[in-house]
Each structure stands twice: as structure tokens, then as C-alpha cells.
Design an enzyme around this catalytic site. Structure first.
Site, PDB file in Angstrom:
ATOM      1  N   GLU A   1       1.622  -1.630  13.319  1.00 32.40           N
ATOM      2  CA  GLU A   1       1.664  -3.092  13.338  1.00 32.40           C
ATOM      3  C   GLU A   1       2.082  -3.655  14.700  1.00 32.40           C
ATOM      4  O   GLU A   1       2.202  -4.866  14.857  1.00 32.40           O
ATOM      5  CB  GLU A   1       2.601  -3.590  12.231  1.00 32.40           C
ATOM      6  CG  GLU A   1       2.035  -3.323  10.847  1.00 32.40           C
ATOM      7  CD  GLU A   1       3.001  -3.633   9.720  1.00 32.40           C
ATOM      8  OE1 GLU A   1       2.537  -3.836   8.586  1.00 32.40           O
ATOM      9  OE2 GLU A   1       4.234  -3.648   9.978  1.00 32.40           O
TER      10      GLU A   1
ATOM     11  N   TRP B   1       0.828  -1.210   0.000  1.00 30.18           N
ATOM     12  CA  TRP B   1       0.000   0.000   0.000  1.00 30.18           C
ATOM     13  C   TRP B   1       0.861   1.257   0.000  1.00 30.18           C
ATOM     14  O   TRP B   1       0.371   2.365  -0.220  1.00 30.18           O
ATOM     15  CB  TRP B   1      -0.969   0.007   1.187  1.00 30.18           C
ATOM     16  CG  TRP B   1      -0.324   0.210   2.540  1.00 30.18           C
ATOM     17  CD1 TRP B   1       0.522  -0.631   3.182  1.00 30.18           C
ATOM     18  CD2 TRP B   1      -0.495   1.332   3.425  1.00 30.18           C
ATOM     19  NE1 TRP B   1       0.889  -0.122   4.416  1.00 30.18           N
ATOM     20  CE2 TRP B   1       0.272   1.086   4.588  1.00 30.18           C
ATOM     21  CE3 TRP B   1      -1.245   2.517   3.356  1.00 30.18           C
ATOM     22  CZ2 TRP B   1       0.340   1.980   5.660  1.00 30.18           C
ATOM     23  CZ3 TRP B   1      -1.185   3.396   4.434  1.00 30.18           C
ATOM     24  CH2 TRP B   1      -0.403   3.127   5.563  1.00 30.18           C
ATOM     25  N   ASP B   2       2.167   1.091   0.209  1.00 28.23           N
ATOM     26  CA  ASP B   2       3.098   2.219   0.193  1.00 28.23           C
ATOM     27  C   ASP B   2       2.977   3.025  -1.107  1.00 28.23           C
ATOM     28  O   ASP B   2       3.112   4.249  -1.113  1.00 28.23           O
ATOM     29  CB  ASP B   2       4.546   1.722   0.293  1.00 28.23           C
ATOM     30  CG  ASP B   2       4.796   0.827   1.497  1.00 28.23           C
ATOM     31  OD1 ASP B   2       3.824   0.353   2.103  1.00 28.23           O
ATOM     32  OD2 ASP B   2       5.975   0.590   1.821  1.00 28.23           O
TER      33      ASP B   2
ATOM     34  N   LYS C   1       4.368   1.940  16.072  1.00 28.84           N
ATOM     35  CA  LYS C   1       5.448   1.729  15.110  1.00 28.84           C
ATOM     36  C   LYS C   1       5.559   2.886  14.120  1.00 28.84           C
ATOM     37  O   LYS C   1       6.650   3.305  13.746  1.00 28.84           O
ATOM     38  CB  LYS C   1       5.210   0.415  14.353  1.00 28.84           C
ATOM     39  CG  LYS C   1       6.313   0.018  13.398  1.00 28.84           C
ATOM     40  CD  LYS C   1       5.959  -1.267  12.670  1.00 28.84           C
ATOM     41  CE  LYS C   1       7.061  -1.679  11.702  1.00 28.84           C
ATOM     42  NZ  LYS C   1       6.670  -2.843  10.885  1.00 28.84           N
ATOM     43  N   GLN C   2       4.418   3.379  13.678  1.00 30.53           N
ATOM     44  CA  GLN C   2       4.385   4.467  12.700  1.00 30.53           C
ATOM     45  C   GLN C   2       3.059   5.196  12.850  1.00 30.53           C
ATOM     46  O   GLN C   2       2.186   4.758  13.586  1.00 30.53           O
ATOM     47  CB  GLN C   2       4.519   3.921  11.279  1.00 30.53           C
ATOM     48  CG  GLN C   2       3.330   3.103  10.810  1.00 30.53           C
ATOM     49  CD  GLN C   2       3.566   2.422   9.477  1.00 30.53           C
ATOM     50  OE1 GLN C   2       4.270   1.430   9.399  1.00 30.53           O
ATOM     51  NE2 GLN C   2       2.994   2.964   8.420  1.00 30.53           N
TER      52      GLN C   2
END
Length: 764
Positions: free
Chosen positions: A491, A360-361, A603-604
Site C-alpha cells: 500500500e 481479504w485477510d 509495506k508487505q
């Protein structure tokens, strides 16, 4: 501690001095590509030390059988992998009977390796004393042609320093290669034929299962002190997977013996598989007729044209300048937009991790870069890639029990089929489905191209809307629709309920699908008739999308005044990252997965990813409150994390923090923050680095069909500039400490908004 051996330089990545511990890292950092193929910066000559051999052909993959400890219904059977392709770069070098191998030399001096990003050329030079005490000087130059994307070229030069020497070259092709990340040590390639024709050689092989046929080719010329010479082959060595041509001559001390090797691949992706050797012969003839020097000149011209549009200049901060150009360079050599069958793998052509597949990046991070720095057709190719895989997305959803044409785009794919084999990602990280639709919206918003949605996009939008409508569950207790059992962008949280970002993008997709379908129904009867007939879409179904969206549930904390990342987030022990002992970092290497899942660490960007995508849905005060709440729990252990936070910190005027995030994203690989650069680079996050300058510091947005800017500049910089192609008009933005200047490089006149005020930019 991250590495710090790359010399700061505006245009080059430079390694000075010989250190075998840096070999694998430099192979990644200085990898080459041209959109159609790529290779790690492996040595041409033999090297018996630690190395990671890697050559890759875009679109050629192998479905390695999934390896999991416990099978679950719905698991993908295969994990598609980019393949280490047959190697064409090899040149064995023997001097007075001694093989050149930097791992066994008595001494290596003046070693220098440079990736010239301005020209897309890799240089290497060194002096070596061999075991037989012969001292030689070596220069190697290599590039993959951007103009002839099936061709690469090498110029390799050896000069004996202390004695006259007998030197032999054996340029070769080798299909006896393996992948480092093979699940079962399967044989990926089957070699069909090893052949030669005068000074040309070929290996024809095909991939197992997927039946991609590839001809690897080479042709060689020899020179003494720049003058071409003709040497009869001393021998031709052939095996079932190898062909090498050995040339030997006596070289006077101080003279230079050089070989120019043209090589590369032709494949059944673009040619009939039965005639690949004939095609390869034509390609080699064309390349050698042009000659090495002309190929190199055209390479420099092609890259000059690319940089003319995509360069970002930064004054006063060499490391920042090097970082952004490094990111832009690898993006441009990974994907050129020439072929809608290709996409952007997280490692590009620099390694095998993640299978080389599409994530999906691309939709979330990469499309803005390609829209703004290329013609809009390049970004349209990326959208076409997903449209062409819609049937597979519907099939993926069917495997999980969805019906009626619901589409679930894969987390990881080569051909549209899901090939990720971790259940918490494959089944649960479904927010990626929303990014497919967001990319369509973002493309139309930026380019103004309204033709894509009726031609292709609406079918994708309908499939995704059907998925969200079925995936949402009506909760009587909450009197709202909930989405259960998901993994958000963070995640480090698996199998949670009501991840805010997932629920929000689902709601938005359902609303957007209703709006676009209704717009087409009212304004384009022919298109509406075709699409509604093909998809069996009714107005009642469209109304159900809108109704579900209107009743979507979002967890919220009245006490903190923020949306909660998911149900139960406040039940965690909320210790910020600042209070986490450094010895515990990175937590993904120091903690058990159980401990990570019970922690508050992110994580992000997750909730903040929603604030980035849908910035205009929220006030700046809301952004600030959410940024202050979530960023302190964010460990930034994803390459995709710092860029989003850089953009938001800049919007909030926190320039020191934004600059810190910018350096983290731009030099993630150059400084090896994650201690894994030898496995390959983080290509897709590099697009986020571009965004952190253009959208972060430049404050570029599209508001009501108009480009808008709110420029800021980090304290460490004296000035910066970038260009964007907005709807066919090219605008250059120059920002200094005291002013921002806009120049219309191409176009008839452009209305823009600067710090909230309308302005017209006329041709210079």
C-alpha cells in the site's frame, strides 16, 4: 522501542506490578471472546484513569456516514463499524464510603493481571490503600463462556486487611456508551427499556439505522467467605440508560465479601426482537442454575478440547512458545465457525480500528488455520459468508461501471457492501477479488471437498472472472492485456500500472474459472445447466477468459532476472532498508505520503505474495532471486508481512532470518512492535503466525492430493510439534533436532511425502 512488561510464560499472559501507562495495552492483550461476543480487559470497578472501554457483539454494526475531504463518484456512503455495545461488566465498589478507583488510591501493591490461555480465563489481583486509609485485597476472575456463548461470568472478591469495613457492591448495566472512532459523534444506540426482576436486570436497546435489537442482562449472587448470603438491595438506581443494584454489608477484617455476576447479551440476530427480555431471563436462569463453578469447569473443558487440536508446542524457547499460543488463543476466541454470518475482523473483539470489518485477510491468511485445526465445515462457513454476499459484490462492481454480473468483493465490509473510504484502497486494491477465488481453490485442494464449487463456489468464480475480463485493457503498444491504476498488496504504491501480483492473480483466476466451468460442463450436466442458466454463461465467454489470461502482460527486468513489482519500479532510487537511517523508521509515521509513494519501500509482501500463493508455479531458484531482490526493500510495516517472509526464508533454508521473522509476527502485539497495541490486536495476521510454523518450519504443503513435509527447526528450539486435520484424519508432527516423527492420532492410514519420499502413517 517496543514494550517489554509481559512476563514470559508458556500458557499465560502476565502483567506483574501496577503501571497506569500499561492499562490500555493490557486491555487489548488480555481481551476475551467466545466467537459471539468479546470485550477488552477493562476493570470491573470504576477507573478514572486513561482507559479504552470496549464490549462487542459479533454481527452487530452501525453504518457511520463516510467522512472524506472531497467526494468522488463510487465512494461508499457509509463505513460500517463494529459497535461498542452496552456494558454488563461494571461493579461499583465502595469501602467505608470511599469508591475503589486504582487511579486515585493512595497506594496499589502486588498488582497482577493474568490471561490464562489454557482455560480462557482472566484473573486480576491487587492490594490497595484507599484515600480513607482502608487497605483491601481484591481478586477478580472473568470469562466468556464458550459453551453458552450469550453468557459471561465474573467473580469479584474484596477482603478488608487492616480494619472491619462496610462494603457495598453496585453491579450495573450501562447503555450510555460511545465509540472512540465515531466519524460524526452520531448516537449509535437507542435505549428502549430499562427493567428489573428481583436480582435480574435488563437493558433493551437497538442500533440506529441497522435496527439490531439487543438485551443486555445481569444476575448477581453474594458470598461471605464462600458461603452464599441473601442481602436485600440497599437501593436500585435506574436512569434512561443505566440500572444498578446496590448491596451493602459489614465485613470483618480478614473476611472476604464476594459477588458472582452473570451477564451477557441476547440479540435479534438469533431471537425475535419482541421477546428478548423473556429470552434473557431464560438464559440467566439456565446459567445461574448451573452456577459459576460449573460454568467455569465447562469453560476449562471447552478450551482443553480446542487446544487438543490447535496447540503448537515449542521446547527451549519460552517467548516463542508464549507467542504462538497467544496467537492461536485469540484466533480461537474470535471465530468458532458456528455462524456463517460472522467473519474475522482485523481487530477481532479487541478494538474498533478498521471498523471491525472483514478484509481479504480472511481468505489469504485465516482459512488455512481454520481448515487444519477445525473440522472442514468451519472453513466452509467462511466461504459461505462470501457466497451469501455475491449479490452485493455484483452491486459494488455495478457502481464502478462493470456489467454482466461482474463481481467486485469489497476491501472492507460487514454486509457485503464496500465501506472503505480511501480511494486508493476502495477503487484500486482490487487484488483482493482474486483472493476470494484463491480461497475456494485452497479449500478444495486441502479438504478434498469437491461439493462446494458446484453448490456455491462457481457462481463466485464466474463473477470474479467477469470482473477481471472487464478490468483488463488490451494494449496495442504491448500487444497484451494490461491492468492500469491499481494498488497492490504494497500500500506504499498507489495508482500504479501492471502490479505484477494483481496481473498474476487475475490471469490465474481467469484460467481457473475456465477450467472449473468446463469441468462442470463436462461432468455435471444438471449443475452446469442450473449455474449457466442463472449466470447466462456461454462457452464463448469462457473462451474470452482464457484468451485474456494467455495474453496478460507482466513487467520483467532482464538485467535483474526478476518480475517487476509494477511498471517503473526500477525508475525509483533503489536504496535498501539497511541503508535507510533508523531515525526515518517507521516511514509511515516519519515521512510524507508523497515521499513514501516515490520510494522503493514495500509495506508487505507484494511480488513475494504471488510467490507464496503460487509457489508451485516457480522454481526455488526463481523464489530465491525474487526474495533477494525484494526483501531488502521491505520495511515490514504491515502486520501481514513477517509471516510470508518467514515461510519463504524457511523454504530457502535461511533459518536465522526465518526465526527472526517468526518472532516478529508471533510477538507483534505482545512486544508492541508497531506502538499501537492499545488500539487492539492484529487478529488476522495471527493466522499467518501459525502458518509460519506449520508451512514455514514444518514445510507443510498439499501436492497432488497428498500432504507433504520438509521440516526444519530453528537453532533456538530443541523441539516443536503441531497437529493438522487433513480430510478427516488427524496427524501429529513432532520435530526435534535429529528427527521428525509422525503419529496418526485419528484415521485409518495416511499417505504423506517427507522430504520428497512417500511414506505411509498408520494408526498408533
Amino acid at each position: 522501542m517496543h514494550i517489554d512488561y509481559i512476563t514470559p510464560n508458556d500458557w499465560s499472559i502476565i502483567e506483574d506490578g501496577w503501571n497506569p501507562n500499561n492499562v490500555k495495552s493490557s486491555e487489548s492483550l488480555m481481551a476475551l471472546g467466545n466467537g459471539a461476543m468479546g470485550q477488552r480487559a477493562n476493570f470491573e470497578e470504576d477507573y478514572s484513569g486513561a482507559t479504552f472501554q470496549g464490549s462487542y457483539i459479533g454481527g452487530v454494526y452501525y453504518p457511520d456516514k463516510t467522512r472524506v475531504g472531497w467526494w468522488k463518484n463510487g465512494y461508499p456512503e457509509y463505513f460500517a463499524k463494529v459497535l461498542n455495545a452496552p456494558s454488563w461488566i461494571g461493579i461499583k465498589v465502595i469501602v467505608n464510603g470511599e469508591s475503589l478507583d486504582l487511579h486515585t488510591c493512595k497506594e496499589v501493591k502486588d498488582f497482577r493481571r493474568e490471561l490464562d490461555m489454557k482455560a480462557g480465563v482472566l484473573y486480576r489481583s491487587f492490594k490497595a490503600i484507599l484515600q480513607n486509609d482502608v487497605e483491601i485485597a481484591v481478586k477478580a476472575t472473568r470469562f466468556l463462556s464458550m459453551e453458552m456463548d450469550e453468557v459471561g461470568a465474573i467473580k469479584y472478591e474484596v477482603t478488608p486487611i487492616n480494619v472491619d469495613a462496610t462494603i457495598s457492591y453496585e453491579p450495573y448495566l450501562d447503555s450510555g456508551i460511545t465509540n472512540e472512532d465515531s466519524n460524526w459523534d452520531d448516537k449509535f444506540w437507542n435505549t428502549l427499556e430499562v427493567s428489573e426482576n428481583d436480582d435480574m436486570a435488563f437493558i433493551t436497546a437497538h442500533t440506529m439505522k441497522t435496527e439490531f435489537h439487543v438485551c443486555t442482562m445481569m444476575q448477581n449472587k453474594l458470598f461471605i467467605d464462600g458461603d452464599e448470603i441473601t442481602l436485600s438491595r440497599k437501593r436500585s438506581q435506574k436512569t434512561t440508560t443505566y440500572v444498578g443494584h446496590e448491596y451493602e454489608t459489614d465485613v470483618t477484617k480478614g473476611d472476604t465479601f464476594a459477588i458472582q455476576k452473570i451477564g451477557g447479551y441476547v440479540s435479534s440476530l438469533n431471537h425475535d426482537k419482541g421477546g428478548l427480555v423473556a429470552v434473557a431471563t431464560d438464559v440467566l436462569n439456565k446459567a445461574t442454575d448451573l452456577g459459576y463453578d460449573a460454568l467455569l469447569a465447562s469453560q476449562k473443558e471447552a478450551w482443553a478440547k480446542t487446544w487438543e487440536m490447535s496447540d503448537i508446542t515449542i521446547e527451549g524457547d519460552t517467548k516463542a512458545q508464549q507467542g504462538i499460543r497467544f496467537n492461536i488463543f485469540h484466533l480461537n476466541q474470535t471465530y468458532t465457525g458456528q455462524d456463517s454470518r460472522l467473519n474475522i475482523g482485523p481487530k477481532g473483539f479487541t478494538g474498533e480500528k478498521y471498523g471491525g470489518s472483514t478484509y481479504w485477510d480472511t481468505e489469504a491468511y485465516c482459512i488455512p488455520f481454520y481448515m487444519a485445526t477445525k473440522d472442514q465445515s468451519v472453513a466452509r462457513q467462511l466461504l459461505t459468508y462470501r457466497y451469501n454476499q455475491l449479490d452485493k459484490a455484483i452491486e459494488n462492481a455495478q457502481k464502478l461501471g462493470f456489467t454482466n454480473g461482474a463481481a467486485l468483493y469489497p476491501m472492507v465490509t460487514m454486509n457485503g457492501e464496500e465501506c472503505h473510504n480511501e480511494w486508493e484502497i476502495t477503487f484500486e486494491e482490487i487484488h483482493r477479488n482474486g483472493s476470494m477465488v484463491y480461497a475456494i481453490y485452497n479449500y478444495e485442494r486441502y479438504t478434498g471437498d469437491t461439493s462446494y464449487i458446484p453448490e456455491m463456489g462457481l457462481e463466485v468464480i464466474i463473477g470474479v472472472a467477469r470482473f477481471w475480463r472487464q478490468r483488463a485493457t488490451f494494449s496495442k503498444a504491448k500487444n497484451a492485456y494490461v491492468i492500469l491504476g491499481v494498488t497492490g498488496p504494497n500500500e506504499y504504491e498507489n495508482n500504479v500500472n501492471n502490479n505484477w501480483f494483481t496481473n498474476y492473480i487475475a490471469k490465474w483466476c481467469l484460467e481457473y474459472a475456465f477450467e472449473q466451468a468446463e469441468l462442470l460442463r463436462d461432468t455435471a450436466k444438471e449443475d452446469w445447466s442450473r449455474i449457466s442458466g442463472k449466470t447466462h454463461l456461454s462457452y464463448d465467454e469462457m473462451l474470452s477468459w482464457r484468451s485474456t489470461a494467455e495474453q496478460m502482460y507482466f513487467p520483467y527486468s532482464e538485467e535483474n532476472g526478476v518480475y517487476l513489482q509494477q511498471d517503473g519500479f526500477l525508475d525509483k532510487e533503489l536504496i535498501t532498508v539497511a541503508d535507510l537511517p533508523k531515525s526515518n523508521r517507521p516511514i509511515n509515521q516519519k515521512w510524507s505520503w508523497d515521499r513514501i509513494l516515490r520510494s522503493p519501500y514495500i509495506k508487505q509482501a507484494d511480488t513475494l505474495q504471488g510467490f507464496y500463493f503460487f509457489e508451485d508455479h516457480f522454481t526455488e531458484e526463481q523464489l530465491e532471486k525474487h526474495f533477494d531482490f525484494y526483501e531488502p526493500f521491505t520495511v515490514h510495516e504491515s502486520s501481514l508481512s513477517p509471516c510470508v517472509h518467514a515461510i519463504q526464508a524457511a523454504k530457502l533454508g535461511r533459518m536465522d532470518q526465518a526465526y527472526e521473522f517468526y518472532l516478529r509476527t508471533s510477538r507483534l502485539d505482545l512486544d508492541d512492535y508497531n506502538k499501537e497495541v492499545e488500539e487492539g490486536l492484529h487478529i488476522t495476521s495471527m493466522a499467518g503466525t501459525w502458518q509460519s510454523v506449520v508451512e514455514g518450519f514444518g514445510g507443510m504443503r498439499v501436492k497432488n492430493d497428498t500432504l507433504s513435509f520438509d521440516t526444519k527447526i530453528p537453532n533456538a528450539w530443541t523441539a516443536y510439534s503441531f497437529k493438522v486435520n487433513f480430510r478427516g484424519q488427524i496427524l501429529k508432527v513432532d520435530v526435534s533436532k535429529n528427527e521428525t516423527h509422525f503419529t496418526l492420532v485419528s484415521g485409518e492410514g495416511l499417505q504423506i511425502i517427507v522430504n520428497g519420499e512417500k511414506r505411509e502413517v498408520l494408526p498408533a
